[in-house]
Design a protein around this motif. Structure first.
Motif, PDB file in Angstrom:
ATOM      1  N   GLU A 272      -3.633   3.469   6.050  1.00  0.00           N
ATOM      2  CA  GLU A 272      -4.681   3.881   5.124  1.00  0.00           C
ATOM      3  C   GLU A 272      -4.047   4.451   3.860  1.00  0.00           C
ATOM      4  O   GLU A 272      -3.036   5.147   3.908  1.00  0.00           O
ATOM      5  CB  GLU A 272      -5.568   4.938   5.777  1.00  0.00           C
ATOM      6  N   VAL A 273      -4.651   4.138   2.709  1.00  0.00           N
ATOM      7  CA  VAL A 273      -4.151   4.628   1.430  1.00  0.00           C
ATOM      8  C   VAL A 273      -4.949   5.850   1.011  1.00  0.00           C
ATOM      9  O   VAL A 273      -6.181   5.831   0.995  1.00  0.00           O
ATOM     10  CB  VAL A 273      -4.254   3.540   0.344  1.00  0.00           C
TER      11      VAL A 273
ATOM     12  N   GLU B 148       6.760   8.412   4.681  1.00  0.00           N
ATOM     13  CA  GLU B 148       5.717   8.618   3.675  1.00  0.00           C
ATOM     14  C   GLU B 148       6.170   8.071   2.320  1.00  0.00           C
ATOM     15  O   GLU B 148       7.346   8.178   1.966  1.00  0.00           O
ATOM     16  CB  GLU B 148       5.443  10.126   3.568  1.00  0.00           C
ATOM     17  N   ILE B 149       5.214   7.500   1.580  1.00  0.00           N
ATOM     18  CA  ILE B 149       5.464   7.022   0.215  1.00  0.00           C
ATOM     19  C   ILE B 149       4.445   7.683  -0.701  1.00  0.00           C
ATOM     20  O   ILE B 149       3.238   7.674  -0.424  1.00  0.00           O
ATOM     21  CB  ILE B 149       5.323   5.490   0.113  1.00  0.00           C
TER      22      ILE B 149
ATOM     23  N   ASP C 111      -3.726  -1.144  -6.571  1.00  0.00           N
ATOM     24  CA  ASP C 111      -3.126  -2.405  -6.136  1.00  0.00           C
ATOM     25  C   ASP C 111      -1.747  -2.181  -5.529  1.00  0.00           C
ATOM     26  O   ASP C 111      -1.420  -2.735  -4.467  1.00  0.00           O
ATOM     27  CB  ASP C 111      -3.012  -3.365  -7.329  1.00  0.00           C
ATOM     28  N   ALA C 112      -0.947  -1.357  -6.196  1.00  0.00           N
ATOM     29  CA  ALA C 112       0.410  -1.108  -5.708  1.00  0.00           C
ATOM     30  C   ALA C 112       0.393  -0.375  -4.376  1.00  0.00           C
ATOM     31  O   ALA C 112       1.151  -0.707  -3.460  1.00  0.00           O
ATOM     32  CB  ALA C 112       1.198  -0.306  -6.743  1.00  0.00           C
ATOM     33  N   ALA C 113      -0.467   0.642  -4.261  1.00  0.00           N
ATOM     34  CA  ALA C 113      -0.540   1.423  -3.023  1.00  0.00           C
ATOM     35  C   ALA C 113      -1.013   0.569  -1.861  1.00  0.00           C
ATOM     36  O   ALA C 113      -0.513   0.691  -0.732  1.00  0.00           O
ATOM     37  CB  ALA C 113      -1.460   2.623  -3.226  1.00  0.00           C
ATOM     38  N   SER C 114      -1.966  -0.316  -2.124  1.00  0.00           N
ATOM     39  CA  SER C 114      -2.454  -1.201  -1.076  1.00  0.00           C
ATOM     40  C   SER C 114      -1.349  -2.139  -0.599  1.00  0.00           C
ATOM     41  O   SER C 114      -1.184  -2.371   0.610  1.00  0.00           O
ATOM     42  CB  SER C 114      -3.651  -2.007  -1.593  1.00  0.00           C
ATOM     43  N   ALA C 115      -0.583  -2.666  -1.547  1.00  0.00           N
ATOM     44  CA  ALA C 115       0.530  -3.550  -1.186  1.00  0.00           C
ATOM     45  C   ALA C 115       1.589  -2.805  -0.384  1.00  0.00           C
ATOM     46  O   ALA C 115       2.148  -3.333   0.587  1.00  0.00           O
ATOM     47  CB  ALA C 115       1.135  -4.151  -2.449  1.00  0.00           C
TER      48      ALA C 115
ATOM     49  N   SER D 277       2.691   6.301   5.874  1.00  0.00           N
ATOM     50  CA  SER D 277       1.530   6.740   5.096  1.00  0.00           C
ATOM     51  C   SER D 277       1.822   6.599   3.601  1.00  0.00           C
ATOM     52  O   SER D 277       2.951   6.811   3.155  1.00  0.00           O
ATOM     53  CB  SER D 277       1.166   8.189   5.430  1.00  0.00           C
ATOM     54  N   VAL D 278       0.793   6.222   2.836  1.00  0.00           N
ATOM     55  CA  VAL D 278       0.938   5.966   1.411  1.00  0.00           C
ATOM     56  C   VAL D 278      -0.056   6.837   0.643  1.00  0.00           C
ATOM     57  O   VAL D 278      -1.253   6.827   0.928  1.00  0.00           O
ATOM     58  CB  VAL D 278       0.699   4.478   1.074  1.00  0.00           C
TER      59      VAL D 278
END
Length: 325
Positions: free
Chosen positions: A3-4, A109-110, A122-126, A135-136
């Protein structure tokens, strides 16, 4: 897929207010100037991606060469569980680091920070898809304003790549590096990309390419002002200038008026006159030496632990550690 989590500290209204303030300040100054962050609307971001692929523009390739070689070592040295990227954009630059940290077994974690909510989503979803179950966290914010609000659990590795630090003048760099140090616990890490001092001809070519892409990128800031502030800049009446400042050891990008003109910016209530040949600074890109980087990091509370360059010594990546206070 993980999950973002997205946190917004910078709204579209905040961005518009910032643009108005910067334009009012910059266009009434002597000499005139505009901050480089306003290059990067959708068209500007696309133009910059084209710049990074030009034969003259070495920094992106040189930094990638270093990361391709050193990322496993960086992962081993830091044991970082959280990678924080400032000004993440598409996060492509950090894929090598993320892969190395995952291979090392420490990545949990990112955290990606960027001013563009749409690009960040878009970047987080990728990232969430590529690095599940890590986790992002996406943070919509400005790295000069919102560092204190960054999430992330220790041990953190903050990555500020691409040589973007060079867009800040020395006083701004000191403030920025100190703000990063304030966020980190003792012993946490900063990975910094810095373009290096080299022969001026190579540097100028990188900012004044034969195909004219950088010129279009530079003039794009005027398109932004015309669209967002109802300004009436004649974009074609400004030519791109790239100059090496030997004393400061930085490149300056400017826009030079090719004729006398009057420009109206009604949203901020300005009428601005340009004389023929007048230049407006749109970007500074400082180039560095290893001892200067070490000194600036030390002043901010970091200890330089490792210094790497590409094979041609065009670009430097430093790994520094937050010291005890």
């Amino acid at each position: 897929m993980s999950e973002v989590d997205l946190t917004v500290h910078l709204t579209p209204d905040d961005i518009v207010r910032g643009l108005r303030s910067d334009v009012r300040t910059g266009l009434t100054a002597t000499p005139k100037s505009l901050p480089p962050k306003w290059f990067y609307d959708a068209r500007g971001s696309e133009l910059f991606e084209r710049i990074t692929r030009l034969p003259e523009y070495y920094p992106t390739r040189a930094e990638r060469e270093i990361l391709a070689t050193r990322s496993p070592e960086i992962a081993s040295l830091t044991d970082a569980t959280t990678l924080v990227e400032l000004g993440s954009g598409s996060s492509e630059k950090t894929t090598l680091l993320l892969d190395a940290l995952r291979q090392h077994g420490s990545l949990r974690e990112i955290v990606a920070l960027d001013v563009s909510e749409s690009a960040l989503r878009d970047a987080a979803s990728a990232l969430a898809s590529a690095y599940d179950p890590v986790s992002v966290h996406g943070v919509v914010g400005d790295f000069t304003q919102h560092l204190a609000l960054l999430p992330g659990s220790p041990v953190r590795l903050v990555a500020f790549l691409g040589g973007t630090i060079g867009n800040l003048v020395p006083a701004e760099r000191a403030k920025f590096l100190s703000a990063i140090r304030d966020v980190l616990d003792d012993g946490e890490w900063l990975l910094l990309g810095t373009d290096l001092v080299k022969d001026p001809e190579t540097v100028v070519r990188a900012y004044d390419d034969a195909a004219g892409v950088t010129a279009e990128f530079n003039r794009n800031v005027l398109h932004v002002l015309n669209r967002e502030l109802a300004a009436d800049f004649d974009v074609d009446a400004f030519e791109h200038v790239a100059l090496w400042d030997e004393k400061e050891e930085w490149i300056e990008m400017r826009l030079r008026a090719t004729r006398a003109m009057e420009v109206h910016v009604p949203v901020v209530g300005l009428t601005v006159s340009f004389v023929e040949g007048e230049e407006m600074r749109t970007e500074v890109s400082a180039k560095f030496r290893e001892d200067e980087v070490a000194a600036e990091l030390a002043d901010a509370g970091f200890t330089l632990k490792h210094w790497w360059t590409d094979e041609e010594k065009r670009f430097g990546v430093s790994l520094s550690q937050a010291g005890a206070r």
